[in-house]
Design an enzyme around this catalytic site. Structure first.
Site, mmCIF file in Angstrom:
data_model
loop_
_atom_site.group_PDB
_atom_site.id
_atom_site.type_symbol
_atom_site.label_atom_id
_atom_site.label_comp_id
_atom_site.label_asym_id
_atom_site.label_seq_id
_atom_site.Cartn_x
_atom_site.Cartn_y
_atom_site.Cartn_z
ATOM 1 N N ASP B 60 0.866 -1.182 0.000
ATOM 2 C CA ASP B 60 0.000 0.000 0.000
ATOM 3 C C ASP B 60 0.899 1.226 0.000
ATOM 4 O OD1 ASP B 60 0.972 0.171 2.539
ATOM 5 O OD2 ASP B 60 -0.915 -0.235 3.546
ATOM 6 N N ASP B 233 -7.995 -7.260 0.220
ATOM 7 C CA ASP B 233 -7.056 -7.512 1.314
ATOM 8 C C ASP B 233 -7.798 -7.276 2.601
ATOM 9 O OD1 ASP B 233 -6.802 -4.417 0.973
ATOM 10 O OD2 ASP B 233 -5.893 -4.852 2.907
ATOM 11 N N CYS B 271 -12.554 -28.644 5.841
ATOM 12 C CA CYS B 271 -11.437 -27.725 5.580
ATOM 13 C C CYS B 271 -10.114 -28.491 5.554
ATOM 14 C CB CYS B 271 -11.402 -26.644 6.658
ATOM 15 S SG CYS B 271 -9.988 -25.526 6.518
ATOM 16 N N CYS B 273 -7.097 -27.337 6.090
ATOM 17 C CA CYS B 273 -5.973 -26.667 6.771
ATOM 18 C C CYS B 273 -5.407 -27.545 7.883
ATOM 19 C CB CYS B 273 -6.398 -25.308 7.316
ATOM 20 S SG CYS B 273 -7.206 -25.380 8.919
ATOM 21 N N CYS B 276 -7.599 -28.070 11.021
ATOM 22 C CA CYS B 276 -8.757 -28.958 10.835
ATOM 23 C C CYS B 276 -8.338 -30.395 10.542
ATOM 24 C CB CYS B 276 -9.649 -28.427 9.714
ATOM 25 S SG CYS B 276 -10.420 -26.838 10.144
ATOM 26 N N HIS B 302 -6.377 -21.429 9.642
ATOM 27 C CA HIS B 302 -7.737 -21.854 9.276
ATOM 28 C C HIS B 302 -8.511 -20.710 8.627
ATOM 29 C CE1 HIS B 302 -11.703 -23.468 9.231
ATOM 30 N NE2 HIS B 302 -12.112 -22.403 9.873
#
Lengths: 344, 344
Positions: B60, B233, B271, B273, B276, B302
């Site tokens: 940014d 974002d 999920c 991840c 999980c 997650h």
């Protein structure tokens, strides 16, 4: 064994832990009893399932933490009563209770409930702690009833050779699959620890694993391995990491130091850890300066990897028959950084 | 884009970040200018090398942080002067300086230096910020001289449709490879944000990527994607994770809640991840309760994975030509948990 106090090696995910070369991990019975409680861990199917670590696990007995952290109300031959730091509740820990908790946690190795006296302590105080530790060991053996879990006894005796010798003899007399030496790394001078290790090494039964509790510095592990010790645990690699310190070439470096600000080289070019492979000293310095969690994680991974490379190199040297030559400088208290070559 | 404020997505190592499905990452010019300073990043060979992220990066302009975090001394047509929160030093940020810093950081995408007014703000205040933003954009374009780096302009205009329309027209008139909408997610009601997105979508040049700044909630992304937006974002997934909250099935769950104490099921069975796949709700609850860093890391992973599965599913639906059907419930502000099926 990296220390996973509350069923997590602080800041390190399980796949990252495996990548450090860790095989066996220690968890703290005292902390897990207070939170989440052994019933929750047992419900989950035991500590391996609860924390997601498939390798071997060992739980300490909780005794050391009770004596060093707890607000103790009473110690007697029955056990210890203390106040929970969480909610002030009175908790009684006895050999039987310590066994019940560790059986519920379900690690591969449980430790006997012992009394670890502070350092320094008079010979009569240490003798009393030894007497209790041996009586409690008998009760631990009687109470332990999980055939898929090993129980290790613990030798006490402080800095008193006669007490150490008697304790080693008494603990070795139990038919247990492993034997530990406690009451070291409790504040005594390092020469004192070396002396204890050199005294006890030859006295312990050769066929059973020897565990030197709370020790994990490089030289002390080399000294102990030379005396036949097999297992170690230490919070140092992760605690140093959380405080921004890295073990490099046998030294401790403070990554907060301004000398790393413009240093774009790897932390330790020979190290295979994530911090050294993928990042620079300048980046690690930046993470520590900005108090980013990732800095703690990366330095913890590096320090664990460094210690485990060292122990792995010792194991390899033993199997190749050249431990005495390769690790002699470490044993002899001489500057030993040049033996890093042995750690490949 | 996960947000890596200080050149690290908080608590997440680079290989873990890649495993969430993240492709592009945002870093904050303001924070990196203060620490470690763009000179250090440039010395390292740029932001990719410094932080070890090989995928696309966007910085940014620093403007948003100066206006929201800085102790501002002066804003005028030249730029902004503020005091460093680190050492109190006076720092002047101008369009030219913002470009110089971002060129030194070397992300793939740099953002124009804009003035983002607070919400609410009067029409005259917003009009003045727009005038300045457009004038500064011209200076950014003139100062930007790194052909391997894209520069995106930013549309402002607050909640005033006429100002938004004029800003979109003026910013689109520059021949830049991407266009962003700022001044959203600054405290306005969500309906207001939807209105701005629905107004601007058709006005922005279709061939250039549209970036909706600071937005990363599921419904708002779906609404914006339906209007042609491509990039988002948001700090939410990692900030929620650090505070013990998980995004599950479109809801926010507080893992500190006692209802998870005995819940040994995965956080979100669908999920992929690490949290999980390898851990249970009870374990995550335990980590959050004991304030273990790993709890923050696992929940951040997650939450990032959840948002990136959602955006990936939208991209797939677009390429398969069924976005309107699959994501209609999200666009229409209706309970949309059933559309999780679309996220595979």
């Amino acid at each position: 064994m990296p220390v996973g106090t509350a069923a997590t090696v602080k800041g390190v995910a399980v796949p990252q832990l495996a990548a450090t070369g860790a095989e066996m991990v220690l968890a703290n019975t005292y902390h897990l009893h207070l939170q989440p409680g052994e019933a929750v861990v047992a419900e989950a199917g035991g500590l391996h399932r609860f924390m997601g670590w498939q390798g071997p696990l060992l739980t300490d007995s909780g005794g050391y933490q009770v004596f060093s952290l707890g607000a103790i109300n009473r110690i007697d031959d029955e056990g210890v009563t203390f106040r929970s730091p969480r909610d002030g509740a009175r908790i009684a820990l006895t050999p039987e209770r310590a066994m019940a908790i560790q059986m519920a946690l379900g690690a591969d190795v449980a430790m006997a409930f012992d009394q670890c006296p502070p350092w320094p302590a008079s010979e009569s105080v240490v003798a009393e702690a030894c007497r209790r530790t041996h009586a409690w060991l008998e009760r631990c053996v009687a109470a332990h009833a999980r055939p898929d879990q090993a129980l290790f006894g613990i030798v006490q005796g402080g800095c008193y050779p006669a007490l150490r010798e008697e304790s080693a003899r008494r603990v070795a007399a139990f038919d247990l699959p492993g034997i530990a030496v406690g009451g070291v790394s409790v504040g005594e001078p390092v020469e004192e620890m070396h002396r204890i290790v050199r005294q006890l090494g030859p006295l312990l039964p050769e066929a059973r694993p020897h565990y030197l509790m709370g020790v994990g510095s490089l030289r002390e592990m080399a000294v102990a391995v030379a005396q036949g010790f097999d297992l170690f645990d230490c919070v140092l690699p992760t605690r140093l990491g959380r405080h921004g310190a890295a073990l490099v070439g046998g030294e401790r470096w403070n990554l907060r130091n301004a000398r790393f600000r413009h240093d774009h080289t790897p932390l330790d070019p020979g190290c295979p850890c994530l911090a050294c492979r993928q990042h620079s000293r300048a980046y690690l310095h930046h993470l520590i300066r900005t108090e980013e969690m990732l800095g703690c994680t990366l330095l913890s991974l590096h320090n664990l990897t460094t210690l485990l490379r060292f122990t792995t190199a010792m194991a390899r040297a033993i199997s190749e028959g050249n431990f005495s030559e390769a690790f002699a400088p470490w044993e002899q208290d001489s500057p030993a950084a040049h033996t890093w070559a042995a750690c490949g």
